[in-house]
Design an enzyme around this catalytic site. Sequence first.
Site, PDB file in Angstrom:
ATOM      1  N   ARG A  15       0.801  -1.229   0.000  1.00  0.00           N
ATOM      2  CA  ARG A  15       0.000   0.000   0.000  1.00  0.00           C
ATOM      3  C   ARG A  15       0.836   1.283   0.000  1.00  0.00           C
ATOM      4  NH1 ARG A  15      -3.857  -0.857   4.830  1.00  0.00           N
ATOM      5  NH2 ARG A  15      -2.488  -2.607   5.303  1.00  0.00           N
ATOM      6  N   GLN A  73      14.316 -14.008   5.119  1.00  0.00           N
ATOM      7  CA  GLN A  73      13.085 -14.809   5.068  1.00  0.00           C
ATOM      8  C   GLN A  73      12.623 -14.779   3.609  1.00  0.00           C
ATOM      9  OE1 GLN A  73       9.465 -13.131   6.631  1.00  0.00           O
ATOM     10  NE2 GLN A  73       8.601 -15.128   7.183  1.00  0.00           N
ATOM     11  N   TYR A  99       9.133  -4.472  15.311  1.00  0.00           N
ATOM     12  CA  TYR A  99       8.707  -4.415  13.908  1.00  0.00           C
ATOM     13  C   TYR A  99       9.352  -3.230  13.202  1.00  0.00           C
ATOM     14  CZ  TYR A  99       5.535  -7.868  15.628  1.00  0.00           C
ATOM     15  OH  TYR A  99       5.052  -9.009  16.196  1.00  0.00           O
ATOM     16  N   ARG A 330      28.400  26.671   3.635  1.00  0.00           N
ATOM     17  CA  ARG A 330      28.610  25.282   3.222  1.00  0.00           C
ATOM     18  C   ARG A 330      29.659  24.626   4.121  1.00  0.00           C
ATOM     19  NH1 ARG A 330      30.089  26.093  -2.723  1.00  0.00           N
ATOM     20  NH2 ARG A 330      30.415  23.838  -2.634  1.00  0.00           N
ATOM     21  N   LYS A 348      32.408  28.533   1.758  1.00  0.00           N
ATOM     22  CA  LYS A 348      32.712  27.097   1.727  1.00  0.00           C
ATOM     23  C   LYS A 348      34.133  26.933   2.215  1.00  0.00           C
ATOM     24  CE  LYS A 348      35.007  24.949  -0.855  1.00  0.00           C
ATOM     25  NZ  LYS A 348      35.845  24.438  -1.933  1.00  0.00           N
ATOM     26  N   TYR A 363      31.353  35.493  -2.486  1.00  0.00           N
ATOM     27  CA  TYR A 363      31.689  34.066  -2.375  1.00  0.00           C
ATOM     28  C   TYR A 363      33.092  33.932  -1.808  1.00  0.00           C
ATOM     29  CZ  TYR A 363      33.298  29.403  -3.394  1.00  0.00           C
ATOM     30  OH  TYR A 363      33.836  28.152  -3.252  1.00  0.00           O
ATOM     31  N   ALA A 377      31.383  44.381  -0.800  1.00  0.00           N
ATOM     32  CA  ALA A 377      30.299  43.729  -1.536  1.00  0.00           C
ATOM     33  C   ALA A 377      30.786  43.207  -2.879  1.00  0.00           C
ATOM     34  CB  ALA A 377      29.168  44.730  -1.754  1.00  0.00           C
ATOM     35  N   ASN A 383      38.902  30.469  -6.393  1.00  0.00           N
ATOM     36  CA  ASN A 383      39.668  29.422  -5.707  1.00  0.00           C
ATOM     37  C   ASN A 383      39.924  28.205  -6.567  1.00  0.00           C
ATOM     38  OD1 ASN A 383      36.854  29.017  -5.560  1.00  0.00           O
ATOM     39  ND2 ASN A 383      37.125  27.491  -3.948  1.00  0.00           N
ATOM     40  N   TYR A 384      39.325  28.179  -7.755  1.00  0.00           N
ATOM     41  CA  TYR A 384      39.393  26.977  -8.592  1.00  0.00           C
ATOM     42  C   TYR A 384      39.954  27.356  -9.954  1.00  0.00           C
ATOM     43  CZ  TYR A 384      37.623  22.679 -10.813  1.00  0.00           C
ATOM     44  OH  TYR A 384      37.502  21.485 -11.479  1.00  0.00           O
TER      45      TYR A 384
END
Length: 455
Positions: A15, A73, A99, A330, A348, A363, A377, A383-384
């Site tokens: 169900r 079972q 159960y 993050r 992050k 960021y 601002a 960073n990558y």
Amino acid sequence: MSLDIVILAAGQGTRMRSALPKVLHPVAGNSMLGHVIHSARQLSPEGIHVVIGHGAERVREQLAGDDLNFVLQDKQLGTGHAVAQALPALTAETVLILYGDVPLIQVETLHRLLALVNDQQLGLLTVTLEDPTGYGRIVRDAQHRVSAIVEHKDATEAQKAIKEGNTGILAVPGKRLADWLGRLSNKNAQGEYYLTDVIAMAVNDGLVVATAQPDDAMEVQGANDRKQLAELERHYQQREARRLMALGVTLRDPARFDVRGDVTVGRDVMIDVNVILEGRVVIEDDVLIGPNCVIKDSTLRKGAVIKANSHLEGAIVGEGADAGPFARLRPGSVLDARAHVGNFVELKNAHLGEGAKAGHLTYLGDAVIGARTNIGAGTITCNYDGANKHKTVMGEDVFIGSNNSLVAPVHIASGASTAAGSTINQDVPAEQLAVARARQRNIEGWTRPVKIKKG
Ligand code: UD1
Ligand code: CA
């Protein structure tokens, strides 16, 4: 008294109308079976034996644990047959049956039940219901002693009028179990080997069946469909809300608050509506959490403020620090005391020192930022490089102008400033100003282009 626990979890759950095995459906972020195992563990048993069948591999994979013995079972021939599959592994003095689709059972209730069991006595958990349709009925003799359980489909009209139902949860002396299960027959309305037939056998063997009741009927409620699943979820959430309020938390609306994990709280915490707490969340005294926040696996130190619509995962927010509205912290985000992260700021693996600020549209990834440093601002850490991540390190009292691109790896020493709009790809020495943008030219006598008419 040694204890073995058998958890029945082989059924299909038609169900639910789901590809997911029934016992893996979640209540408050954990599978129903996960909740039952969690409660079972708190009883410190010798063994936890989980009888699986439908979706066995998935169940085994998702719940694997060193202390769990999974028993297959193959065919679901009844609850008695299910327990019999675990028999070879049972060694303890007492066997408790639980159960996998009855997730809200409380450890205190199970303690009460287990206290009833000895060589001469079984413990049976029963529940009195206005409408016990579908439940096995508890049949008592003239002295009010339990003599048998009759399944709904096998019951006479007189038995159907009994309001005391079988929850299915019972505790029995282990050494009698093999004998009783071996004598079960499936000559009944459903053609199944009923675990419940053990009760009449025990009484015939001269044992007493003692009963206990849960404090709350929802503890023994199973989920056969999505509606019942939702009812269990709501009940769990109400219970958790009450627990937190008892510890000194103000919930602006306990009905609009969800916990999906383990939450530790201090006093005078204020939580506004539609907040979801997931995983391990630690909230110290005097924390304020605004509306619509999702906070996962995070620690909020004393007096921290999380403003509306913020999303935190794997973050530590220091004493009196604040984040949001619309902040995203993050994993690896750390705000030291009184640091400030404002709207549309994403962090992050970034550490903001004491009193450091990133107020708007920023960021910061893989960054270490010293105390009192101010990030203008629109600033981002680049960073990558497309292959590897690099670090941005700033000293104390640094001033980063608005709209900077900080090309990592880069180091900006204490007291340095950068001009607005700079692309910083070289280290900046202490106390110096870096200006890294094209110089402005003003063109005299400039005429604007004129629109050319078509046709
Ligand atoms: C059972 C009880 C009934 C009780 C009710 C409470 C029996 C015979 N009846 O009835 O007295 O009032 O629970 O909800 O025990 N399962 C297996 N393998 C099987 C059969 C069942 O693992 O071969 C599991 C199911 O997945 C389920 C649980 O055992 O979680 C109960 O089985 P189900 O067939 O739903 O029993 P009920 O008819 O509800
Ligand atoms: Ca059932």
